[in-house]
Design a protein around this motif. Structure first.
Motif, PDB file in Angstrom:
ATOM      1  N   ASP A 294     -52.431 -34.262  17.426  1.00  0.00           N
ATOM      2  CA  ASP A 294     -53.411 -33.389  16.783  1.00  0.00           C
ATOM      3  C   ASP A 294     -52.954 -33.052  15.372  1.00  0.00           C
ATOM      4  OD1 ASP A 294     -55.868 -31.801  17.115  1.00  0.00           O
ATOM      5  OD2 ASP A 294     -54.527 -30.086  16.843  1.00  0.00           O
ATOM      6  N   LEU A 295     -53.754 -33.372  14.378  1.00  0.00           N
ATOM      7  CA  LEU A 295     -53.525 -32.989  12.982  1.00  0.00           C
ATOM      8  C   LEU A 295     -54.609 -31.975  12.653  1.00  0.00           C
ATOM      9  CD1 LEU A 295     -52.791 -36.245  13.179  1.00  0.00           C
ATOM     10  CD2 LEU A 295     -52.329 -35.835  10.786  1.00  0.00           C
ATOM     11  N   ARG A 296     -54.210 -30.736  12.401  1.00  0.00           N
ATOM     12  CA  ARG A 296     -55.203 -29.680  12.272  1.00  0.00           C
ATOM     13  C   ARG A 296     -54.788 -28.645  11.240  1.00  0.00           C
ATOM     14  NH1 ARG A 296     -59.356 -29.597  14.683  1.00  0.00           N
ATOM     15  NH2 ARG A 296     -58.521 -31.098  16.151  1.00  0.00           N
ATOM     16  N   THR A 297     -55.791 -28.110  10.539  1.00  0.00           N
ATOM     17  CA  THR A 297     -55.585 -26.995   9.624  1.00  0.00           C
ATOM     18  C   THR A 297     -55.597 -25.699  10.425  1.00  0.00           C
ATOM     19  OG1 THR A 297     -56.646 -28.165   7.794  1.00  0.00           O
ATOM     20  CG2 THR A 297     -56.528 -25.783   7.621  1.00  0.00           C
ATOM     21  N   TRP A 298     -54.631 -24.842  10.138  1.00  0.00           N
ATOM     22  CA  TRP A 298     -54.541 -23.519  10.750  1.00  0.00           C
ATOM     23  C   TRP A 298     -54.630 -22.487   9.639  1.00  0.00           C
ATOM     24  CZ3 TRP A 298     -52.515 -22.289  15.956  1.00  0.00           C
ATOM     25  CH2 TRP A 298     -52.481 -23.409  16.796  1.00  0.00           C
ATOM     26  N   TRP A 299     -55.143 -21.299   9.943  1.00  0.00           N
ATOM     27  CA  TRP A 299     -55.246 -20.244   8.946  1.00  0.00           C
ATOM     28  C   TRP A 299     -54.766 -18.926   9.520  1.00  0.00           C
ATOM     29  CZ3 TRP A 299     -59.047 -16.130   8.748  1.00  0.00           C
ATOM     30  CH2 TRP A 299     -59.818 -16.026   9.893  1.00  0.00           C
ATOM     31  N   LEU A 300     -54.371 -18.034   8.632  1.00  0.00           N
ATOM     32  CA  LEU A 300     -53.881 -16.712   9.012  1.00  0.00           C
ATOM     33  C   LEU A 300     -54.952 -15.698   8.643  1.00  0.00           C
ATOM     34  CD1 LEU A 300     -51.452 -15.078  10.078  1.00  0.00           C
ATOM     35  CD2 LEU A 300     -50.716 -14.855   7.696  1.00  0.00           C
ATOM     36  N   PRO A 301     -55.638 -15.134   9.651  1.00  0.00           N
ATOM     37  CA  PRO A 301     -56.670 -14.146   9.346  1.00  0.00           C
ATOM     38  C   PRO A 301     -56.057 -12.909   8.687  1.00  0.00           C
ATOM     39  CG  PRO A 301     -56.865 -14.923  11.615  1.00  0.00           C
ATOM     40  CD  PRO A 301     -55.550 -15.420  11.082  1.00  0.00           C
ATOM     41  N   PRO A 302     -56.806 -12.259   7.800  1.00  0.00           N
ATOM     42  CA  PRO A 302     -56.294 -11.041   7.161  1.00  0.00           C
ATOM     43  C   PRO A 302     -55.877 -10.003   8.203  1.00  0.00           C
ATOM     44  CG  PRO A 302     -58.324 -11.760   6.113  1.00  0.00           C
ATOM     45  CD  PRO A 302     -58.135 -12.615   7.338  1.00  0.00           C
ATOM     46  N   GLY A 303     -54.700  -9.430   8.006  1.00  0.00           N
ATOM     47  CA  GLY A 303     -54.194  -8.404   8.917  1.00  0.00           C
ATOM     48  C   GLY A 303     -53.571  -8.942  10.192  1.00  0.00           C
ATOM     49  N   SER A 304     -53.570 -10.257  10.375  1.00  0.00           N
ATOM     50  CA  SER A 304     -53.009 -10.862  11.582  1.00  0.00           C
ATOM     51  C   SER A 304     -51.609 -11.387  11.300  1.00  0.00           C
ATOM     52  CB  SER A 304     -53.905 -12.007  12.062  1.00  0.00           C
ATOM     53  OG  SER A 304     -53.354 -12.621  13.207  1.00  0.00           O
ATOM     54  N   ARG A 305     -50.835 -11.558  12.354  1.00  0.00           N
ATOM     55  CA  ARG A 305     -49.498 -12.132  12.237  1.00  0.00           C
ATOM     56  C   ARG A 305     -49.422 -13.528  12.844  1.00  0.00           C
ATOM     57  NH1 ARG A 305     -45.239  -7.255  13.377  1.00  0.00           N
ATOM     58  NH2 ARG A 305     -46.028  -5.895  11.728  1.00  0.00           N
ATOM     59  N   GLU A 306     -50.534 -13.982  13.425  1.00  0.00           N
ATOM     60  CA  GLU A 306     -50.542 -15.290  14.071  1.00  0.00           C
ATOM     61  C   GLU A 306     -51.598 -16.194  13.455  1.00  0.00           C
ATOM     62  OE1 GLU A 306     -50.560 -15.458  18.298  1.00  0.00           O
ATOM     63  OE2 GLU A 306     -49.402 -13.623  18.498  1.00  0.00           O
ATOM     64  N   PHE A 307     -51.188 -17.445  13.179  1.00  0.00           N
ATOM     65  CA  PHE A 307     -52.113 -18.435  12.668  1.00  0.00           C
ATOM     66  C   PHE A 307     -53.063 -18.864  13.781  1.00  0.00           C
ATOM     67  CE2 PHE A 307     -49.045 -18.676   9.323  1.00  0.00           C
ATOM     68  CZ  PHE A 307     -49.746 -19.170   8.221  1.00  0.00           C
ATOM     69  N   ARG A 308     -54.279 -19.253  13.379  1.00  0.00           N
ATOM     70  CA  ARG A 308     -55.282 -19.730  14.338  1.00  0.00           C
ATOM     71  C   ARG A 308     -55.787 -21.100  13.895  1.00  0.00           C
ATOM     72  NH1 ARG A 308     -58.658 -14.138  14.936  1.00  0.00           N
ATOM     73  NH2 ARG A 308     -56.943 -12.925  15.804  1.00  0.00           N
ATOM     74  N   PRO A 309     -56.113 -21.972  14.860  1.00  0.00           N
ATOM     75  CA  PRO A 309     -56.606 -23.300  14.497  1.00  0.00           C
ATOM     76  C   PRO A 309     -58.028 -23.233  13.952  1.00  0.00           C
ATOM     77  CG  PRO A 309     -56.667 -23.031  16.863  1.00  0.00           C
ATOM     78  CD  PRO A 309     -55.992 -21.799  16.303  1.00  0.00           C
ATOM     79  N   THR A 310     -58.343 -24.175  13.067  1.00  0.00           N
ATOM     80  CA  THR A 310     -59.709 -24.319  12.581  1.00  0.00           C
ATOM     81  C   THR A 310     -60.318 -25.564  13.209  1.00  0.00           C
ATOM     82  OG1 THR A 310     -59.188 -25.738  10.694  1.00  0.00           O
ATOM     83  CG2 THR A 310     -58.980 -23.358  10.345  1.00  0.00           C
ATOM     84  N   LYS A 311     -61.563 -25.828  12.889  1.00  0.00           N
ATOM     85  CA  LYS A 311     -62.212 -27.055  13.352  1.00  0.00           C
ATOM     86  C   LYS A 311     -61.845 -28.236  12.466  1.00  0.00           C
ATOM     87  CE  LYS A 311     -66.138 -24.803  15.535  1.00  0.00           C
ATOM     88  NZ  LYS A 311     -67.600 -24.734  15.604  1.00  0.00           N
ATOM     89  N   LYS A 312     -61.185 -27.964  11.344  1.00  0.00           N
ATOM     90  CA  LYS A 312     -60.804 -29.023  10.413  1.00  0.00           C
ATOM     91  C   LYS A 312     -59.572 -29.740  10.950  1.00  0.00           C
ATOM     92  CE  LYS A 312     -62.466 -26.530   6.383  1.00  0.00           C
ATOM     93  NZ  LYS A 312     -62.070 -25.926   5.109  1.00  0.00           N
TER      94      LYS A 312
END
Length: 83
Positions: free
Chosen positions: A38-56
């Protein structure tokens, strides 16, 4: 772009940092009894400490791994010839 590896006894994950709130991860995943790279972009939502996967991203069946490696090697050779 910083590169790190994460893992806690599981398959290693390569993390390519693209900024303070965006990263690309290369990991081994399982979905419906099948394994994928899996090659995926992850992002860190404002105020969060954990990255989340995107659909990209893209999930490549492990049966295609040798072909992907061969294609990357050809790309590297091409880039080396351009230098």
């Amino acid at each position: 772009m910083a590169t790190t590896q994460a893992g806690d006894g599981q398959a290693p994950t390569l993390i390519l940092r693209r900024g303070s709130d965006v990263e690309t991860r290369v990991s081994l995943t399982r979905f419906r009894e099948a394994w994928f790279i899996d090659l995926r972009t992850w992002w860190l939502p404002p105020g969060s400490r954990e990255f989340r996967p995107t659909k990209k991203g893209v999930s490549i069946p492990i049966e295609s791994l040798d072909q992907v490696i061969e294609a990357l090697e050809r790309i590297r050779e091409h880039l080396d010839q351009q230098a």
